[in-house]
Design an enzyme around this catalytic site. Structure first.
Site, mmCIF file in Angstrom:
data_model
loop_
_atom_site.group_PDB
_atom_site.id
_atom_site.type_symbol
_atom_site.label_atom_id
_atom_site.label_comp_id
_atom_site.label_asym_id
_atom_site.label_seq_id
_atom_site.Cartn_x
_atom_site.Cartn_y
_atom_site.Cartn_z
ATOM 1 N N GLU A 55 58.850 66.138 53.636
ATOM 2 C CA GLU A 55 59.209 67.245 53.604
ATOM 3 C C GLU A 55 60.888 67.221 53.542
ATOM 4 O O GLU A 55 61.495 68.168 53.631
ATOM 5 C CB GLU A 55 59.123 67.270 55.595
ATOM 6 C CG GLU A 55 57.501 67.596 55.743
ATOM 7 C CD GLU A 55 56.910 66.149 55.814
ATOM 8 O OE1 GLU A 55 55.551 66.471 56.392
ATOM 9 O OE2 GLU A 55 57.478 65.652 55.414
ATOM 10 N N CYS A 90 59.799 64.839 60.918
ATOM 11 C CA CYS A 90 59.930 65.967 60.206
ATOM 12 C C CYS A 90 59.444 67.998 60.406
ATOM 13 O O CYS A 90 60.493 68.027 59.932
ATOM 14 C CB CYS A 90 58.812 65.794 59.292
ATOM 15 S SG CYS A 90 59.112 64.186 57.650
ATOM 16 N N TRP A 175 34.708 39.914 27.341
ATOM 17 C CA TRP A 175 35.242 40.762 28.584
ATOM 18 C C TRP A 175 33.923 42.201 28.476
ATOM 19 O O TRP A 175 33.839 41.898 27.089
ATOM 20 C CB TRP A 175 36.073 41.361 27.940
ATOM 21 C CG TRP A 175 37.986 39.892 28.285
ATOM 22 C CD1 TRP A 175 38.208 39.078 27.083
ATOM 23 C CD2 TRP A 175 38.097 39.680 29.512
ATOM 24 N NE1 TRP A 175 39.187 38.669 28.345
ATOM 25 C CE2 TRP A 175 39.007 39.117 29.603
ATOM 26 C CE3 TRP A 175 37.879 40.036 30.652
ATOM 27 C CZ2 TRP A 175 39.969 38.550 30.458
ATOM 28 C CZ3 TRP A 175 39.011 39.817 32.057
ATOM 29 C CH2 TRP A 175 39.633 38.347 31.582
ATOM 30 N N THR A 201 32.777 34.253 42.733
ATOM 31 C CA THR A 201 33.522 34.712 42.450
ATOM 32 C C THR A 201 34.518 33.577 41.812
ATOM 33 O O THR A 201 35.149 32.728 40.407
ATOM 34 C CB THR A 201 33.975 35.626 41.928
ATOM 35 O OG1 THR A 201 33.172 36.877 42.115
ATOM 36 C CG2 THR A 201 34.990 36.339 40.941
ATOM 37 N N GLU A 295 37.649 42.914 43.943
ATOM 38 C CA GLU A 295 36.918 41.949 42.622
ATOM 39 C C GLU A 295 35.424 41.404 42.630
ATOM 40 O O GLU A 295 35.532 40.832 41.991
ATOM 41 C CB GLU A 295 37.727 41.526 41.723
ATOM 42 C CG GLU A 295 38.801 42.179 41.468
ATOM 43 C CD GLU A 295 40.494 41.949 40.111
ATOM 44 O OE1 GLU A 295 39.942 41.332 39.656
ATOM 45 O OE2 GLU A 295 41.486 42.413 40.434
ATOM 46 N N GLY A 297 31.809 39.300 43.179
ATOM 47 C CA GLY A 297 30.889 39.539 42.299
ATOM 48 C C GLY A 297 29.535 40.208 42.710
ATOM 49 O O GLY A 297 30.052 41.077 43.682
ATOM 50 N N LEU A 300 28.871 39.671 47.019
ATOM 51 C CA LEU A 300 29.488 39.600 48.124
ATOM 52 C C LEU A 300 29.801 41.592 47.896
ATOM 53 O O LEU A 300 29.299 42.255 49.212
ATOM 54 C CB LEU A 300 31.603 39.200 47.544
ATOM 55 C CG LEU A 300 32.207 40.109 48.853
ATOM 56 C CD1 LEU A 300 31.712 40.038 50.115
ATOM 57 C CD2 LEU A 300 33.727 39.137 48.391
#
Length: 376
Positions: A55, A90, A175, A201, A295, A297, A300
């Site tokens: 603000e 604010c 990939w 992982t 990230e 597997g 999890l």
């Protein structure tokens, strides 16, 4: 005032606020737009933790552009704060600027900073709540979630084929997604507080979990491994680089990591697995983690879904089909005898990236007390 007008200006405020992702946390991302006679005369956002709030930034921008904010309307993604912390309230700035009306996308639930609405109304300023902008309401959800639950906002990321496979039967996954998708993941790594994986992982990929090829690293993410039995090898990249990058392992036996630079945290068991409730609350309260990129597997991820922990999901869909019944699937470990037991996500946006598609999801009304029944 029409909903379409509110949506337009709150969408703009949300776009501006998103520039602070990776800089402003643990504070909320907030954007503000000042409008007078249907003209935008000031724009601002909370740029960095400790800096002036959105603000005040918008009011300063307005004055710098030669405009007077008196009798204007302020559109803000979050209710203006009312307390004095690293910055003054604010509400004081809004009142002093002579703003006539304030339109907000979300109320502030925090015990310290809430209450701005009533202060503004007491000063004769009209205040309106507008849910018209999904972008603006989504923007505040991570902050609202942290206040309500005391745990971080979790973004789950994975790449998959058209038939829902994330790796071959031998575990090969590099990939599935294309290079542009992978660069987007690295840019996200450079903005979050932590990157999390499970021990599966860690053993399969021996990753570093660092952003690469990014022009700007907004914050160096902590690395988190959930490792029930303490199996993370001392020769792994994560252990060997733990003196340079903060690496936290949650395990039932922290002594397995004595003599290393690993931050080993004890976690109780919930059945055969770590108590995820305990781990997540500890990450937030002790390690100051506000946003996590998972990230993980399939095992999890299945547990995270089972406990309603996935707040957001980014899926890179590659134009390929494995057709192998033994290839690795996205998530496992749950029992779903009926369709109504699926964990449903809501698609919020899509982006075509060469031949891949990025799908961005939000959880469907995750119960905020999902952990409480499992707390120990």
């Amino acid at each position: 005032m029409s909903d379409s007008k509110s949506k337009h200006y709150l969408d703009l405020a949300a776009r501006v606020a998103s520039r602070g992702f990776g800089y402003a946390e643990p504070n909320p991302l907030v954007g503000a737009v000042i409008v007078k006679n249907d003209q935008v005369i000031g724009v601002g956002h909370h740029r960095r933790y400790g800096d002036i709030h959105a603000e005040r930034d918008a009011i300063a921008n307005c004055i710098a552009n030669g405009h007077d904010p008196k009798d204007a309307t302020l559109y803000c993604t979050l209710e203006p704060c009312s307390h004095r912390g690293k910055q003054p309230p604010c509400t004081e700035a809004v009142i002093a600027a002579g703003i006539a009306k304030v339109v907000i996308a979300s109320r502030d639930p925090h015990d310290l900073s809430s209450g701005g609405w009533s202060i503004l109304e007491a000063a004769g300023i009209e205040v309106q709540l507008s849910p018209s902008s999904e972008n603006a309401t989504h923007l505040s959800q991570p902050f609202l979630h942290r206040v309500a639950t005391g745990r971080p906002w979790l973004i789950a990321k994975w790449a998959q084929t058209l038939d829902g496979r994330i790796a071959t039967r031998t575990g090969e996954s590099q990939w599935i997604s294309n290079p542009r998708c992978r660069r987007r993941v690295h840019r996200l790594r450079a903005k979050v507080d932590a990157i999390m994986i499970g021990i599966g992982t860690a053993l399969a990929d021996d990753p570093m979990l660092t952003p690469r090829g990014c022009r700007t690293v907004r914050r160096v993410a902590k690395r988190v491994v959930l490792d029930t039995a303490g199996r993370l090898p001392r020769e792994s990249k994560l252990v060997r680089s733990a003196d340079e990058i903060s690496t936290i392992v949650y395990t039932r036996d922290p002594m397995r990591f004595s003599g290393t630079s690993i931050i080993a945290e004890h976690a109780d068991l919930d059945g055969d697995h770590l108590n995820l409730a305990q781990c997540f609350r500890h990450m937030h309260t002790v390690h100051g983690i506000s946003t996590i990129l998972s990230e993980s597997g399939p095992r999890l991820l299945g547990s995270l879904l089972e406990h309603n922990l996935v707040n957001e999901a980014i899926v890179h869909l590659a134009p390929g089909v494995m057709g192998d019944a033994d290839a690795k699937v996205v998530a496992i470990g749950r029992q779903v005898p009926t369709l109504d037991q699926m964990r449903r996500l809501r698609l919020s946006r899509t982006k075509v990236i060469d031949d891949d598609i990025e799908l961005h999801y939000r959880a469907v009304a995750p119960p905020e007390d999902a952990f409480d029944q499992n707390e120990s």
